[in-house]
Design a protein around this motif. Structure first.
Motif, PDB file in Angstrom:
ATOM      1  N   GLU A   1      15.589  21.758  46.745  1.00  0.00           N
ATOM      2  CA  GLU A   1      14.263  21.999  47.300  1.00  0.00           C
ATOM      3  C   GLU A   1      14.297  21.598  48.774  1.00  0.00           C
ATOM      4  N   TRP A   2      13.330  22.119  49.524  1.00  0.00           N
ATOM      5  CA  TRP A   2      13.299  21.877  50.967  1.00  0.00           C
ATOM      6  C   TRP A   2      12.039  21.111  51.363  1.00  0.00           C
ATOM      7  N   LYS A   3      12.223  20.031  52.090  1.00  0.00           N
ATOM      8  CA  LYS A   3      11.104  19.226  52.571  1.00  0.00           C
ATOM      9  C   LYS A   3      10.742  19.662  53.976  1.00  0.00           C
ATOM     10  N   LYS A   4       9.486  19.957  54.169  1.00  0.00           N
ATOM     11  CA  LYS A   4       9.029  20.413  55.473  1.00  0.00           C
ATOM     12  C   LYS A   4       8.934  19.245  56.441  1.00  0.00           C
ATOM     13  N   ILE A   5       9.631  19.382  57.570  1.00  0.00           N
ATOM     14  CA  ILE A   5       9.608  18.369  58.631  1.00  0.00           C
ATOM     15  C   ILE A   5       9.120  19.057  59.901  1.00  0.00           C
ATOM     16  N   GLY A   6       7.867  18.850  60.239  1.00  0.00           N
ATOM     17  CA  GLY A   6       7.318  19.558  61.389  1.00  0.00           C
ATOM     18  C   GLY A   6       6.918  20.976  61.010  1.00  0.00           C
ATOM     19  N   LYS A   7       6.638  21.789  62.008  1.00  0.00           N
ATOM     20  CA  LYS A   7       6.128  23.141  61.762  1.00  0.00           C
ATOM     21  C   LYS A   7       7.214  24.134  61.355  1.00  0.00           C
ATOM     22  N   LYS A   8       8.415  23.976  61.894  1.00  0.00           N
ATOM     23  CA  LYS A   8       9.451  24.986  61.667  1.00  0.00           C
ATOM     24  C   LYS A   8      10.720  24.443  61.011  1.00  0.00           C
ATOM     25  N   THR A   9      10.780  23.146  60.780  1.00  0.00           N
ATOM     26  CA  THR A   9      12.008  22.538  60.277  1.00  0.00           C
ATOM     27  C   THR A   9      11.859  22.113  58.821  1.00  0.00           C
ATOM     28  N   LYS A  10      12.878  22.413  58.013  1.00  0.00           N
ATOM     29  CA  LYS A  10      12.905  21.993  56.621  1.00  0.00           C
ATOM     30  C   LYS A  10      14.253  21.345  56.320  1.00  0.00           C
ATOM     31  N   THR A  11      14.221  20.244  55.585  1.00  0.00           N
ATOM     32  CA  THR A  11      15.435  19.536  55.213  1.00  0.00           C
ATOM     33  C   THR A  11      15.750  19.789  53.739  1.00  0.00           C
ATOM     34  N   PRO A  12      16.959  20.267  53.409  1.00  0.00           N
ATOM     35  CA  PRO A  12      17.300  20.538  52.007  1.00  0.00           C
ATOM     36  C   PRO A  12      17.682  19.275  51.245  1.00  0.00           C
ATOM     37  N   TYR A  13      17.194  19.187  50.031  1.00  0.00           N
ATOM     38  CA  TYR A  13      17.510  18.088  49.119  1.00  0.00           C
ATOM     39  C   TYR A  13      18.123  18.650  47.844  1.00  0.00           C
ATOM     40  N   ARG A  14      19.022  17.885  47.273  1.00  0.00           N
ATOM     41  CA  ARG A  14      19.579  18.239  45.969  1.00  0.00           C
ATOM     42  C   ARG A  14      19.114  17.219  44.945  1.00  0.00           C
ATOM     43  N   PHE A  15      18.697  17.709  43.775  1.00  0.00           N
ATOM     44  CA  PHE A  15      18.253  16.864  42.672  1.00  0.00           C
ATOM     45  C   PHE A  15      19.238  16.991  41.521  1.00  0.00           C
ATOM     46  N   THR A  16      19.671  15.848  40.985  1.00  0.00           N
ATOM     47  CA  THR A  16      20.589  15.844  39.850  1.00  0.00           C
ATOM     48  C   THR A  16      20.143  14.791  38.844  1.00  0.00           C
ATOM     49  N   LEU A  17      20.784  14.779  37.681  1.00  0.00           N
ATOM     50  CA  LEU A  17      20.575  13.667  36.759  1.00  0.00           C
ATOM     51  C   LEU A  17      21.256  12.437  37.355  1.00  0.00           C
TER      52      LEU A  17
END
Length: 232
Positions: free
Chosen positions: A102-118
């Motif tokens: 999933e991507w976390k929105k940082i500011g208006k145009k920037t998104k940081t990708p995150y990975r989720f696992t067990l």
């Protein structure tokens, strides 16, 4: 929503985990995206992996190509919606995975990708439904979608939905054609946050053309938009 996930385990690991035979040409995947052909386990063939396209063609859209719009369905209404009801009743599947993005929105145009696992980093299964349709060439194709539900406290920091991750003991119930509807609905809850972890990954995941181990490596936030060669 769930729009990208990984299945980076080996053929042997997946066969042992799901007690199903994998096709010989399987290769680990690090950045699975909609419309791609990937392994699933269906209620019709629970002892073997099948290759289906991610992106379902609903009953009302015959002879249409696989759609990126229909990649998820809400677990809360999957048994009621006309487009998904029959599949929920008769065509359920497991979608093997070992993480999702999933991507976390940082500011208006920037998104940081995150990975989720067990937390134990073992493979797991999303709850899914599948469909068969005939394409414009008269060929039978199989497609699937992933069910989503309300997020746990870990995922909710990033997104307002998360995929349904089935408990290992409930996977057979999900595939069992004789399971009752009320029993199936109970399986579609939110996976506990204390049994999961998340971390930032390289922006390489943003492009579906990238599919290498670099995609799932932990990356510090400060490196998100730095030197991409660090992840080669």
């Amino acid at each position: 929503m769930c729009g990208r996930y990984s299945l980076s385990k080996s053929k042997i690991e997946l066969e042992e985990r799901f007690q199903a035979e994998m096709l010989s040409d399987f290769k680990p995947r690090y950045n699975i995206a909609p419309t791609q052909l990937v392994p699933v386990i269906t209620s019709d063939s629970p002892k073997g992996f099948s290759y289906f396209y991610w992106g379902i063609t609903p009953d009302f859209a015959k002879n249409k190509p696989v759609s990126q719009k229909f990649i998820n369905a809400k677990a809360e209404s999957v048994n009621e919606k006309v487009s998904f009801k029959t599949s929920f009743q008769k065509r359920r599947c497991l979608i093997p995975a070992d993480g999702f993005f999933e991507w976390k929105k940082i500011g208006k145009k920037t998104k940081t990708p995150y990975r989720f696992t067990l937390a134990n980093e073992e493979p797991f299964a999303f709850a899914g439904i599948w469909e068969e349709y005939e394409n414009e060439k008269g060929e039978n194709k199989h497609t699937f979608l992933i069910l989503t539900t309300a997020p746990n406290s870990l995922v909710s920091e990033i997104h307002d939905r998360m995929p349904v991750i089935l408990n290992r003991d409930d996977e057979k119930k999900w595939l069992d054609k004789y399971s009752k509807e009320e029993e199936l609905i109970k399986l579609l809850g939110t996976y506990p946050a204390n049994e999961m972890i998340s971390y930032t990954v390289s922006p390489l995941v943003n492009s579906v053309g990238n599919d290498s181990p670099a995609i799932i490596r932990k990356t510090s936030p400060m490196d998100q938009f730095g030197n991409y060669t660090l992840f080669g």
